[in-house]
Design a protein around this motif. Structure first.
Motif, PDB file in Angstrom:
ATOM      1  N   THR B  42       0.863  -1.190   0.000  1.00  0.00           N
ATOM      2  CA  THR B  42       0.000   0.000   0.000  1.00  0.00           C
ATOM      3  C   THR B  42       0.893   1.232   0.000  1.00  0.00           C
ATOM      4  N   LEU B  43       0.414   2.297  -0.594  1.00  0.00           N
ATOM      5  CA  LEU B  43       1.150   3.562  -0.556  1.00  0.00           C
ATOM      6  C   LEU B  43       0.255   4.714  -0.116  1.00  0.00           C
ATOM      7  N   CYS B  44      -0.909   4.848  -0.772  1.00  0.00           N
ATOM      8  CA  CYS B  44      -1.747   5.999  -0.419  1.00  0.00           C
ATOM      9  C   CYS B  44      -2.634   5.703   0.782  1.00  0.00           C
ATOM     10  N   TYR B  45      -2.666   4.449   1.177  1.00  0.00           N
ATOM     11  CA  TYR B  45      -3.438   4.117   2.371  1.00  0.00           C
ATOM     12  C   TYR B  45      -2.726   4.677   3.593  1.00  0.00           C
ATOM     13  N   ALA B  54      -5.856   6.183  -4.519  1.00  0.00           N
ATOM     14  CA  ALA B  54      -5.333   6.772  -5.739  1.00  0.00           C
ATOM     15  C   ALA B  54      -4.139   6.023  -6.307  1.00  0.00           C
ATOM     16  N   CYS B  55      -3.363   5.348  -5.446  1.00  0.00           N
ATOM     17  CA  CYS B  55      -2.109   4.795  -5.965  1.00  0.00           C
ATOM     18  C   CYS B  55      -2.321   3.494  -6.712  1.00  0.00           C
ATOM     19  N   ARG B  56      -3.297   2.735  -6.318  1.00  0.00           N
ATOM     20  CA  ARG B  56      -3.682   1.493  -6.989  1.00  0.00           C
ATOM     21  C   ARG B  56      -2.618   0.394  -6.920  1.00  0.00           C
ATOM     22  N   CYS B  58      -2.628  -1.594  -4.331  1.00  0.00           N
ATOM     23  CA  CYS B  58      -3.209  -2.607  -3.448  1.00  0.00           C
ATOM     24  C   CYS B  58      -4.320  -3.389  -4.123  1.00  0.00           C
ATOM     25  N   PRO B  70      -9.674  -1.821  -5.110  1.00  0.00           N
ATOM     26  CA  PRO B  70      -8.651  -1.425  -4.145  1.00  0.00           C
ATOM     27  C   PRO B  70      -8.930  -2.041  -2.778  1.00  0.00           C
ATOM     28  N   CYS B  72      -7.585  -1.395  -0.009  1.00  0.00           N
ATOM     29  CA  CYS B  72      -7.502  -0.461   1.114  1.00  0.00           C
ATOM     30  C   CYS B  72      -8.827   0.211   1.399  1.00  0.00           C
TER      31      CYS B  72
END
Ligand SMILES: Cc1cc2nc3c(=O)[nH]c(=O)nc-3n(C[C@H](O)[C@H](O)[C@H](O)COP(=O)(O)O)c2cc1C
Ligand code: SF4
Ligand code: SF4
Ligand code: SF4
Ligand code: FES
Ligand code: FES
Lengths: 700, 322
Positions: B42-45, B54-56, B58, B70, B72
């Motif tokens: 995960t990144l934007c989570y 938004a990062c997609r 996950c 997603p 998250c």
């Protein structure tokens, strides 16, 4: 929230433009002059913040008045609405028609999109660039302007106390038609001088140096719009030389027409004409049926959305009607920005009261007291006609508190987009209206549960709503007898490109592509391909013209009807150039929210540039892999469909054949030059998961 | 937000990678995967923020869904059949990592290198000419640095600065598409913006695009060594709220201050004093290991030897406003 501003002050013009939308400032807390009271009582707060949805209209007002939005103007708007300046900056910078840097009042937008590219847009672009220098301030390349039947098109927007707009379509380089064929380009009016006449009428403005040409120059006849009449936002005078909307309807007058029957037959400014031609009978019928009855008729008619996602309208209406939360909202999606689409413009310009009536019925059926008509800013004439129609309907008791004495209250507010294709996405439209960046929301929750202002909302396309009138007038059963089982009624098709009579055509669902093209003057002898459904659609080959034009028929053929785009590409068109333009369009229009689309559309464009120089297997693999990830992992339909057309060009048209790789056999050897490439669908060796059918954007 | 006694929640049962999992109603797929032992990138989570998804990175496959979903943010539903490492899910994770790796600098993103390797992502395959996010490092104040070359546009800083936590709204996403960036209004320096230097954006930034000036300077100088740092959680001494501070200490010097995200009152958020006003505790004329060449600018409140009183610390940053 504690707003902090820098020292920039608005000019008098900017202040006046904002006050014209928001009214005079009530106190110094809102940027007005300081009074004794202001020292004792703070104002603003929630009350001002509740007006956040006026942010875009206020930004428009300044942009329309001055041509760009200065820091002082932005700050003033923020004080008035209690919006943090950073947020307002984020919103303003989202839209391509708003400028945050100084620029001339008059800016020429030259369409370089698909239908125009198929008819000489490069020539126009080159010409303009010769005159005005590199794009940026006084002119800019533009995505589709929705004038594709008169391609190539350009639109000049001029800021001022009374903002002006001038349409140039077809935009002819200096010297007129004769010079159109120079440089081997297929400029409008060149090879096709004859069709230009039939399609667009005679009264076209030539594209002189836009700096010196007067937009309100001598009238050469043609329709003059009813003119904007107040309301928030800008007033826009219309170029006088535009041909009437009916000139975009080659079938005009044909008694078999349903949706287009009044276009050209009634004066779009006259409510009396509209009523004399059967107008408002459907609303009376709706009152007889009651809201539930209307929803039932629409459901039984089998009407599905015409905006691209093909979702059953009745189901959407029933869902909203049943939601206990209030208020409900109606949004009519008139953002029409899919390249090659112009049907909604023709409906609004040619029969504006029909949309007012249809929205009223939709509001009645689904329990909405308010409808928003979200219309793209590139449609000044349609906007003016709709404004006029709404105002007249209001004055005559057909909108407002007690419509036709039935105790039903309904009103329509126009909101203008500001240059963003993505705002046509049904949740992005909510953010745009609410005054936020026009980024799609993630679904669920769906609009029918939490839409505009968090409330249950019906979003429908203009054409979808137009169908409600014949459904109520003739009954669902009669309506459903036209078309096929899966696709009932008639459909508007936007035919553009290499045909003799481009324009909007109305045909019952089930007609074939060949029949449609025959109406438009027949496919050109050197037909290369037809793009169905727009940039998010798919190409079909000359040997596939018997595809039935229905939702199920196109789907079975691995294509889509999308928004009804039928772009005909003949042998003179550079297919690689079209594909690069498609990729460029998605790159420009991606909202940037999610990674697969924000970066994927850039990588897709880069790979297509490389491929059009020298086809390489790695680049095809790369396109497939990126395309698959965009389709699978993007938030909204834009990213999910951004690879559809390119994929179909590679698989069905054999675009970018490899010189001698083993792949060549299946991709279609030498097909770049062949009008009918191999029928064999490319085995996609690199695609990890084959999803051959381009999917429509997610329905609600 | 933690509510002392949450009403009992029903459990929903779903299948994750073939195994049944039960999670309380309202949990996300990611929660369910955590329970099932899957490690989804995960990144934007953010554990303290509403997911922007938004990062997609996950994305997982859910049976019956046309697209991937997603993990998250999608709520677990009874009967859902989730595949976390199906071919489609792995493919899309790989490509998303490649797209990120080819456009921004992931060198300070924790675990990025590990994920790139795990998924066989090759960001270099897009070629030398692949467009990149190129922005000069923004050093316009003495407290934190913005290096948007590393920004993946996860929106976390914007959400933390805005309505989810700080309510300052100093920064926003500006522009559109690939040209979108995090920005103040008209790209004004932070010192001219509404920023109150709470550092809460730095706290949530998943990539190191935002970093404390102390850390930035030490990284520049090559002296930043996380393995030699200790972390001590204590209570902020400035006011009665009692926020928890985690002091990161290297060579007897505080090098940055974070705050535990699971603190039920502040959820990792602090104000300028707790976040940056720590110099007074280490102003002892200690020999220490002050050879560390990290302190350069005169206003650097973490520089050993300069002893700005508390008020100065905030003034330096904000030009006198707090
Ligand atoms: C990127 C994108 C752009 C869209 N643009 C439009 C548009 O301009 N007009 C429109 O009616 N629908 C557009 N749509 C479809 C809408 O999301 C929505 O499905 C439609 O307005 C619903 O109305 P309908 O059911 O009557 O078709 C777009 C969808 C996407 C994903
Ligand atoms: S798919 Fe593209 S347009 Fe849609 S949300 Fe993602 S970035 Fe925005
Ligand atoms: S330090 Fe605080 S106020 Fe400043 S930008 Fe970051 S979150 Fe916003
Ligand atoms: S600066 Fe950091 S937190 Fe902000 S969007 Fe970029 S990566 Fe995310
Ligand atoms: S107006 Fe140019 S493509 Fe539509
Ligand atoms: S972590 Fe789920 S989308 Fe970013």
């Amino acid at each position: 929230m504690d707003l902090r501003f820098r020292d920039a002050e608005p000019t008098d013009d900017e202040r006046a433009a904002v006050d014209a939308v928001l009214g005079p400032p009530p106190s110094s807390w809102h940027g007005g002059l300081r009074t004794e009271d202001d020292l004792h009582f703070a104002a603003g707060g929630r009350e001002a913040r509740d007006q956040r949805n006026l942010l875009l209209p206020a930004l428009h007002a300044v942009n329309d008045r001055v041509g760009w939005i200065s820091e002082g103007a932005l700050d003033y708007i923020c004080r008035r609405l209690t919006v943090p300046p950073a947020e307002a900056y984020g919103v303003a910078s989202f839209y391509s028609l708003l400028s945050l840097k100084p620029r001339p009042a008059r800016v020429l937008h030259v369409c370089t999109d698909l239908a125009c590219q198929a008819r000489g847009a490069q020539e126009v672009r080159r010409h303009v660039q010769e005159r005005l220098g590199p794009p940026g301030t006084s002119w800019t390349p533009s995505p589709c302007l929705g004038l594709c039947e008169r391609a190539p098109a350009a639109l000049a927007l001029e800021a001022g106390e009374t903002p002006k707009s001038t349409v140039y379509a077809p935009a002819l380089p200096d010297g007129g038609p004769a010079s159109g064929t120079r440089a081997g380009g297929r400029a409008a009016g060149g090879a096709n001088a004859g069709d230009t006449d039939s399609a667009a009428g005679q009264a076209n403005v030539q594209l002189h140096d836009p700096q010196t040409e007067r937009p309100d120059g001598p009238a050469t006849g043609g329709a003059r719009g009813p003119g904007g009449d107040g309301g928030q936002g800008a007033r826009i005078l219309l170029g006088r030389e535009e041909p009437s909307a009916a000139s975009a309807v080659p079938q005009a007058g044909d008694p078999s027409l349903v949706l287009l029957r009044r276009v050209g037959a009634v004066d779009p400014a006259s409510l009396d004409d509209y009523r004399a031609a059967g107008g408002y009978a459907a609303l009376r019928r709706a009152f007889e049926l009651g809201p539930l009855g209307v929803v039932q008729e629409v459901t039984e008619s089998g009407l599905v959305g015409r905006g691209g996602a093909a979702f059953p309208a009745g189901r959407k209406w029933a869902a909203v009607a049943s939601r206990p939360a209030r208020p409900h909202y109606l949004v009519c999606n008139a953002d029409e920005s899919e390249p090659g689409t112009f049907k909604d413009r023709v409906l609004m310009e040619g029969d504006p009261y029909a949309l007012v009536e249809a929205m009223t019925i939709a509001g009645y059926a689904t329990g909405c007291a308010k409808g928003y008509l979200y219309i793209r800013a590139e449609y000044p004439r349609a906007t003016a006609r709709m404004r006029h129609a709404i105002a007249t309907a209001h004055a005559r008791g057909l909108l407002g508190e007690d419509i036709l004495g039935q105790g039903f209250a309904f009103d329509i507010e126009i909101r203008r987009g500001a240059g963003a294709y993505i705002c046509g996405e049904e949740t992005a439209i909510f953010n745009s209206i609410e005054g936020y960046r026009g980024e799609p929301r993630s679904k669920p929750p769906f609009p029918v549960d939490r839409g505009l202002f968090g409330m249950p909302t019906v979003v429908n396309n203009v054409e979808t709503l137009a169908n409600v009138l014949p459904i109520l007038l003739n009954g669902a059963a009669a309506y459903a007898r036209t078309g096929t089982e899966g696709s009932t009624g008639t459909k508007l098709f936007c035919v553009s490109g290499g045909v003799a009579r481009p324009g909007v055509y109305e045909l019952p669902f089930g007609a074939t592509l060949r029949e449609l093209l025959a109406l438009a003057g027949g496919p050109p002898a050197d037909l290369r391909a037809v793009l169905l459904g727009g940039a998010a659609g798919a190409f079909v080959r000359p040997d596939e013209l018997d595809i039935p034009l229905t939702f199920e028929g196109t789907r079975a053929a691995g294509a889509t009807l999308g928004s009804g785009v039928v772009l005909v590409l003949d042998g003179s068109v550079d297919l690689a150039g079209i594909l690069v333009r498609i990729a460029e369009f998605f790159r420009d229009e991606s909202c940037g929210q999610c990674v697969p689309c924000r970066v994927g559309t850039v990588r897709q464009e880069e790979a297509l540039h490389r491929l059009s120089r020298a086809p390489k297997a790695e680049d095809l693999t790369l396109l497939r892999e990126v395309g698959q990830a965009m389709r699978d992992a993007s938030i909204c339909g834009l990213g999910q469909t951004a690879w559809n057309a390119v994929e179909s060009a590679i698989d069905r048209l054999g675009a970018f054949p490899l010189p001698s790789a083993p792949l060549t056999a299946s991709v279609g050897a030498g097909s770049a030059a062949s009008p009918a490439p191999s029928l064999v669908r490319a085995a996609s060796p690199a695609a990890p998961v084959a999803l051959p059918v381009p999917s429509p954007p997610e329905a609600s | 937000m933690t509510v002392p006694l949450p009403p009992p929640r029903r459990l929903v049962e779903l299948t994750v990678d073939g195994a049944p999992v039960r999670v309380p109603e309202g949990s996300t797929i990611l929660d369910a995967c955590g329970g099932a032992g899957q490690d989804i990138p995960t990144l934007c989570y953010g554990d303290t923020l509403t997911p922007k998804n938004a990062c997609r990175v996950c994305m997982v496959e859910v049976e019956g869904s046309r697209t991937l979903v997603p993990a998250c943010s999608r709520k677990a539903e009874a009967g859902m059949v989730v595949g976390t490492s199906t071919e489609r899910a792995r493919h899309s994770r790989k490509v998303v990592l490649e797209l990120l790796g080819s456009s921004v600098d992931l060198s300070t993103t924790p675990r990025a290198a590990e994920w790139l390797a795990e998924y066989g992502a090759r960001p270099g395959r897009f070629g030398e000419d692949a467009a990149k996010v190129e922005q000069p490092v923004k050093v316009d104040n003495d407290l934190y640095v913005r290096d948007y070359d590393k920004c993946i546009l996860c929106y976390k800083c914007v959400d933390a600065c805005g309505e989810q936590w700080q309510n300052s709204f100093a920064i926003t996403v500006a522009g559109r598409g690939f040209d979108a960036t995090i920005s103040t209004e008209f790209d004004a320096p932070l010192t001219d913006s509404a920023c109150v230097y709470c550092g809460n954006c730095v706290e949530v930034c998943p990539t190191g695009a935002l970093s404390f000036k102390s850390e930035f300077d030490m990284r520049q100088a090559g002296t930043w060594e996380e393995s030699r740092q200790t972390q001590t959680t204590t209570i902020c001494s400035y006011c009665g709220v009692g926020c928890n501070l985690t002091l990161h200490v290297q060579d007897d010097q505080i090098v940055k201050v974070t705050s535990p995200h699971d603190n039920p009152v502040t959820h990792g958020n602090l104000c300028i004093k707790g976040r940056f006003g720590y110099q007074h505790v280490q102003n002892l004329p200690s020999p220490g290991t002050s050879g560390t060449p990290r302190a350069t600018s005169a206003g650097d409140i973490t520089s050993p030897g300069t002893a700005p009183p508390r008020a100065d610390a905030t003034e330096v940053a904000t030009g006198g406003r707090t």
